[in-house]
Motif scaffolding. Structure first.
Motif, PDB file in Angstrom:
ATOM      1  N   SER A  70      -3.943  -9.590  11.168  1.00  0.00           N
ATOM      2  CA  SER A  70      -3.839 -10.800  11.991  1.00  0.00           C
ATOM      3  C   SER A  70      -2.825 -11.772  11.414  1.00  0.00           C
ATOM      4  CB  SER A  70      -5.208 -11.487  12.101  1.00  0.00           C
ATOM      5  OG  SER A  70      -6.135 -10.658  12.750  1.00  0.00           O
ATOM      6  N   PHE A  71      -2.788 -11.847  10.092  1.00  0.00           N
ATOM      7  CA  PHE A  71      -1.807 -12.698   9.416  1.00  0.00           C
ATOM      8  C   PHE A  71      -0.375 -12.232   9.723  1.00  0.00           C
ATOM      9  CE2 PHE A  71       0.932 -12.426   5.615  1.00  0.00           C
ATOM     10  CZ  PHE A  71       1.329 -13.759   5.529  1.00  0.00           C
ATOM     11  N   LEU A  72      -0.146 -10.930   9.687  1.00  0.00           N
ATOM     12  CA  LEU A  72       1.184 -10.390   9.978  1.00  0.00           C
ATOM     13  C   LEU A  72       1.581 -10.626  11.440  1.00  0.00           C
ATOM     14  CD1 LEU A  72       1.035  -6.971   8.065  1.00  0.00           C
ATOM     15  CD2 LEU A  72       2.154  -9.078   7.321  1.00  0.00           C
ATOM     16  N   ILE A  73       0.636 -10.408  12.349  1.00  0.00           N
ATOM     17  CA  ILE A  73       0.909 -10.602  13.775  1.00  0.00           C
ATOM     18  C   ILE A  73       1.203 -12.069  14.076  1.00  0.00           C
ATOM     19  CG2 ILE A  73      -0.106 -10.485  16.093  1.00  0.00           C
ATOM     20  CD1 ILE A  73      -1.662  -8.005  15.128  1.00  0.00           C
ATOM     21  N   LYS A  74       0.419 -12.960  13.478  1.00  0.00           N
ATOM     22  CA  LYS A  74       0.588 -14.394  13.707  1.00  0.00           C
ATOM     23  C   LYS A  74       1.967 -14.867  13.271  1.00  0.00           C
ATOM     24  CE  LYS A  74      -1.609 -18.862  12.790  1.00  0.00           C
ATOM     25  NZ  LYS A  74      -2.752 -19.546  12.127  1.00  0.00           N
ATOM     26  N   ASN A  75       2.474 -14.311  12.180  1.00  0.00           N
ATOM     27  CA  ASN A  75       3.784 -14.717  11.660  1.00  0.00           C
ATOM     28  C   ASN A  75       4.925 -13.812  12.136  1.00  0.00           C
ATOM     29  OD1 ASN A  75       3.381 -16.984   9.456  1.00  0.00           O
ATOM     30  ND2 ASN A  75       1.662 -15.572   9.260  1.00  0.00           N
ATOM     31  N   LYS A  76       4.599 -12.882  13.041  1.00  0.00           N
ATOM     32  CA  LYS A  76       5.588 -11.971  13.619  1.00  0.00           C
ATOM     33  C   LYS A  76       6.331 -11.188  12.530  1.00  0.00           C
ATOM     34  CE  LYS A  76       6.245 -14.904  17.690  1.00  0.00           C
ATOM     35  NZ  LYS A  76       7.200 -15.680  18.506  1.00  0.00           N
ATOM     36  N   ILE A  77       5.552 -10.684  11.594  1.00  0.00           N
ATOM     37  CA  ILE A  77       6.107  -9.887  10.496  1.00  0.00           C
ATOM     38  C   ILE A  77       5.665  -8.436  10.689  1.00  0.00           C
ATOM     39  CG2 ILE A  77       6.273  -9.606   8.003  1.00  0.00           C
ATOM     40  CD1 ILE A  77       5.329 -12.485   7.695  1.00  0.00           C
ATOM     41  N   ASN A  78       6.594  -7.582  11.030  1.00  0.00           N
ATOM     42  CA  ASN A  78       6.276  -6.160  11.172  1.00  0.00           C
ATOM     43  C   ASN A  78       7.281  -5.331  10.367  1.00  0.00           C
ATOM     44  OD1 ASN A  78       8.540  -6.514  12.694  1.00  0.00           O
ATOM     45  ND2 ASN A  78       7.708  -5.731  14.594  1.00  0.00           N
ATOM     46  N   ASN A  79       6.963  -4.058  10.193  1.00  0.00           N
ATOM     47  CA  ASN A  79       7.823  -3.167   9.403  1.00  0.00           C
ATOM     48  C   ASN A  79       8.195  -3.853   8.094  1.00  0.00           C
ATOM     49  OD1 ASN A  79       9.483  -1.142   8.553  1.00  0.00           O
ATOM     50  ND2 ASN A  79      10.807  -1.146  10.349  1.00  0.00           N
ATOM     51  N   VAL A  80       7.170  -4.118   7.272  1.00  0.00           N
ATOM     52  CA  VAL A  80       7.355  -5.008   6.125  1.00  0.00           C
ATOM     53  C   VAL A  80       7.059  -4.324   4.792  1.00  0.00           C
ATOM     54  CG1 VAL A  80       4.989  -5.912   6.368  1.00  0.00           C
ATOM     55  CG2 VAL A  80       6.714  -7.270   5.157  1.00  0.00           C
ATOM     56  N   LEU A  81       7.854  -4.665   3.814  1.00  0.00           N
ATOM     57  CA  LEU A  81       7.632  -4.267   2.427  1.00  0.00           C
ATOM     58  C   LEU A  81       7.022  -5.462   1.705  1.00  0.00           C
ATOM     59  CD1 LEU A  81       8.103  -2.327  -0.030  1.00  0.00           C
ATOM     60  CD2 LEU A  81      10.289  -3.519  -0.352  1.00  0.00           C
ATOM     61  N   ILE A  82       5.837  -5.286   1.142  1.00  0.00           N
ATOM     62  CA  ILE A  82       5.162  -6.364   0.418  1.00  0.00           C
ATOM     63  C   ILE A  82       5.350  -6.136  -1.074  1.00  0.00           C
ATOM     64  CG2 ILE A  82       2.987  -7.567   0.016  1.00  0.00           C
ATOM     65  CD1 ILE A  82       2.009  -6.436   2.710  1.00  0.00           C
ATOM     66  N   ILE A  83       6.003  -7.085  -1.730  1.00  0.00           N
ATOM     67  CA  ILE A  83       6.225  -7.014  -3.172  1.00  0.00           C
ATOM     68  C   ILE A  83       5.337  -8.062  -3.822  1.00  0.00           C
ATOM     69  CG2 ILE A  83       7.921  -7.188  -5.029  1.00  0.00           C
ATOM     70  CD1 ILE A  83      10.069  -6.400  -3.020  1.00  0.00           C
ATOM     71  N   SER A  84       4.299  -7.613  -4.514  1.00  0.00           N
ATOM     72  CA  SER A  84       3.267  -8.539  -4.992  1.00  0.00           C
ATOM     73  C   SER A  84       3.146  -8.536  -6.504  1.00  0.00           C
ATOM     74  CB  SER A  84       1.919  -8.182  -4.363  1.00  0.00           C
ATOM     75  OG  SER A  84       1.389  -7.026  -4.976  1.00  0.00           O
ATOM     76  N   ASP A  85       2.447  -9.552  -7.004  1.00  0.00           N
ATOM     77  CA  ASP A  85       2.065  -9.603  -8.411  1.00  0.00           C
ATOM     78  C   ASP A  85       0.807  -8.759  -8.602  1.00  0.00           C
ATOM     79  OD1 ASP A  85      -0.391 -11.810  -8.372  1.00  0.00           O
ATOM     80  OD2 ASP A  85       1.114 -12.122  -6.809  1.00  0.00           O
ATOM     81  N   ASN A  86       0.402  -8.577  -9.855  1.00  0.00           N
ATOM     82  CA  ASN A  86      -0.729  -7.691 -10.154  1.00  0.00           C
ATOM     83  C   ASN A  86      -2.036  -8.147  -9.505  1.00  0.00           C
ATOM     84  OD1 ASN A  86       0.785  -5.931 -11.740  1.00  0.00           O
ATOM     85  ND2 ASN A  86       0.490  -7.149 -13.586  1.00  0.00           N
ATOM     86  N   GLU A  87      -2.323  -9.435  -9.579  1.00  0.00           N
ATOM     87  CA  GLU A  87      -3.591  -9.941  -9.044  1.00  0.00           C
ATOM     88  C   GLU A  87      -3.657  -9.794  -7.524  1.00  0.00           C
ATOM     89  OE1 GLU A  87      -6.433 -13.942  -9.178  1.00  0.00           O
ATOM     90  OE2 GLU A  87      -4.369 -14.038  -9.898  1.00  0.00           O
TER      91      GLU A  87
END
Length: 211
Positions: A141-158
């Motif tokens: 829902s967060f991705l749809i709301k912000n119109k973010i698709n086909n996405v690479l998520i680069i995150s920290d360890n936590e």
């Protein structure tokens, strides 16, 4: 350069300052292609292997006299010309020499690929996720709301530990740790989503760490 930061609720709460040396670089597409080719070249293990003439088992005796036969000159049956002989210019397996790229070039290419995402308005930053999100529906829902698709998520360890369960079943979404950020994935996916900690760690690694 200040970039707006969104949280899991989808609101823009604050901004984070990111160096222009990471997000404002001129992009050299030939360099990016060179690094991507290097990555692909190392991604798959070379298993195809043919024997050269010095690896064929058998006699090295000359098959007939050098002169007087009327035929062409030949040495042993191991020559690539004969059935059962060695193979000329065939694949050499894991011993095949592959090109190398130094660490400095890889860092420059990574910074330029991030700059390219920023100039194309395909770069997003999310606040570090402090609580575990178990349901796919919440993150989707967060991705749809912000119109973010086909996405690479680069995150920290936590954040990685807290969102992995909610991300793994969403199509066209890949989650990696900041230490694994690479040019190939940044180009493969249309959008990139950093956490505030991961963008800072990558910036520090590219700009401050010694080669």
């Amino acid at each position: 350069m200040n970039i707006e930061v969104i949280n899991i609720e989808g609101t823009k709460s604050k901004s984070v300052n990111v160096s222009d040396n990471l997000t404002g670089l001129k992009v050299n597409n030939r360099l990016l292609k060179y690094v991507v080719d290097w990555q692909i070249n190392h991604a798959k293990k070379r298993v195809a292997k043919t024997k050269q003439r010095n690896e064929i088992a058998g006699s090295t005796r000359k098959i007939y006299a050098q002169k007087g036969t009327g035929g062409a000159r030949h040495s042993s049956r191991k020559a690539p010309l004969f059935v059962g002989g060695g193979v000329a210019h065939g694949p050499k397996g894991d011993n095949y020499k592959v090109k190398k790229i130094n660490k400095k070039i890889r860092k420059i290419a990574l910074a330029q690929s991030i700059s390219k995402k920023k100039s194309n308005k395909e770069l997003y930053i999310i606040e570090d996720v402090k609580k575990e999100i178990k349901k796919t529906k919440i993150f989707n829902s967060f991705l749809i709301k912000n119109k973010i698709n086909n996405v690479l998520i680069i995150s920290d360890n936590e954040t990685h530990k807290n969102i992995i369960k909610s991300v793994r079943n969403i199509p066209n979404v890949k989650l990696i740790n900041e230490s694994g950020a690479n040019v190939y994935d940044l180009i493969k996916f249309k959008n990139v989503l950093f956490t505030t900690s991961s963008i800072k760690k990558i910036q520090d690694r590219i700009l401050n760490e010694k080669n």
